[in-house]
Design an enzyme around this catalytic site. Sequence first.
Site, PDB file in Angstrom:
ATOM      1  N   ASP A   1      52.987  60.347  13.936  1.00 57.19           N
ATOM      2  CA  ASP A   1      51.739  59.599  13.749  1.00 57.19           C
ATOM      3  C   ASP A   1      51.527  58.699  14.963  1.00 57.19           C
ATOM      4  OD1 ASP A   1      49.576  58.142  12.934  1.00 57.19           O
ATOM      5  OD2 ASP A   1      50.467  57.400  11.078  1.00 57.19           O
TER       6      ASP A   1
ATOM      7  N   ASP B   1      45.347  62.292  14.793  1.00 58.57           N
ATOM      8  CA  ASP B   1      46.503  61.514  15.264  1.00 58.57           C
ATOM      9  C   ASP B   1      47.819  61.836  14.571  1.00 58.57           C
ATOM     10  OD1 ASP B   1      45.413  60.544  12.924  1.00 58.57           O
ATOM     11  OD2 ASP B   1      45.841  58.450  13.355  1.00 58.57           O
ATOM     12  N   GLU B   2      47.818  62.728  13.589  1.00 63.52           N
ATOM     13  CA  GLU B   2      49.035  63.006  12.830  1.00 63.52           C
ATOM     14  C   GLU B   2      49.342  64.507  12.835  1.00 63.52           C
ATOM     15  OE1 GLU B   2      49.247  61.161   8.958  1.00 63.52           O
ATOM     16  OE2 GLU B   2      47.611  59.806   9.461  1.00 63.52           O
TER      17      GLU B   2
END
Length: 424
Positions: free
Chosen positions: A9, A105-106
Amino acid sequence: MDRIILHSDMNNCYASIELLHHPELRGKPLAVGGDPEARHGIVLAKDQLAKKAGVKTGMALWQARQVCPEIQFIEPHMDLYLRFSWLAHEIYADYTDLQEPFGVDESWIDVTDSCALKGDGMKVAQEISSRIKFELGITVSIGVSWNKIFAKLGSDYKKPDAITQISRENYQQIVWPLPVEELLYVGRATKRKLNLYGIHTIGDLAATDPKYLHSWLGKMGYVLSVFANGDDQTPVSKEGTSAPIKSIGNSTTTPRDLVNNEDVAVIVYLLAESVSARLRENHFKGDVVEISVRDNELYSFTRQQKLSMATNITNEIALAAMLLFRENYHWRKPIRSVGVRVSSLVMEDCPVQLDLFISEERREKQHRMDVAVDDIRRRFGFYSVQRGMMYRDRVLASLNAKEDHTVHPHGYMERGNRTGAYAR
């Protein structure tokens, strides 16, 4: 043998990337979102300083200013964030082809096979963390576990720039005391319902008979019981089979009220051009088209349709949106706002099943035409080439939906504290 799954993350992703490109903004709270000049919109992301001051994702910009008077706002640059997402995936690809985006973003990363060469999961996580920091200039938090759910809990457990391992030996001490809403897919409504039955922690959920959970929550009761007990067996998808975001949409309040289907068609085609151009820019296509409509008395509805094939072709998106509109709106009142969205995104070069009744030659010509229009507009401006229908009403056609409106891609996770919304 247990799998070894990481969940990576990027810490304060949007804000961290903006600070990387604007070092002069460091030292003061920063939020990304909306239109700072027009002073409208919402906070899409914030840095650690803004977070400590009480700024939350989803706040209106004016609310964030009240909470944190010294905050700095910057408009989002989604193409830049997607570039960093791809760069991170290139790093992950050095360890495995089993990497599944979960928003921009993950990502989940199955490194089971890599550990024979690289060491255990913690060593691989440490190496990835160091490379992201050195090569991209930002930090990540990584969870290490034997299943996707606990790996994600691990990345959320300690931030920023941290690595947390949740193993079969320690998960009861780390996971079970956490509030139940920390578990994936437990949103506000599910949390309230579980709390009514005395279930406040993930441990409470794990100890509850699945039959009771099913009677309260339907089939999701069984799913959440599996998640809480660490029994999730969901595989990590292969690299390149899914997009890092799940939908791209755009909506607008129209320059004047729309009073007939021809008016709506002008706006729908303008929005479809914006959405399809964004899809092509970022090499996505999708097979679900959605339209949202609000009339001048604020009545609104949303409808969606699944297409036979994924697309980023303007005409296919617009025709599907107009079909949805004609089937679902009966002109009780004039219309003030329209939105178009494409979801269930995949990468543009992802293999697809062909349809015998759809001409791929014709679709390819339409795609090439759209790409040519993109190029002309990029070189000479949006109004350098327009559809003939735009000359029906120059007031409506004056809308430049792509450049005058912020298009906010929706993350995969539609739950409690992370709900998708059009940003204008």
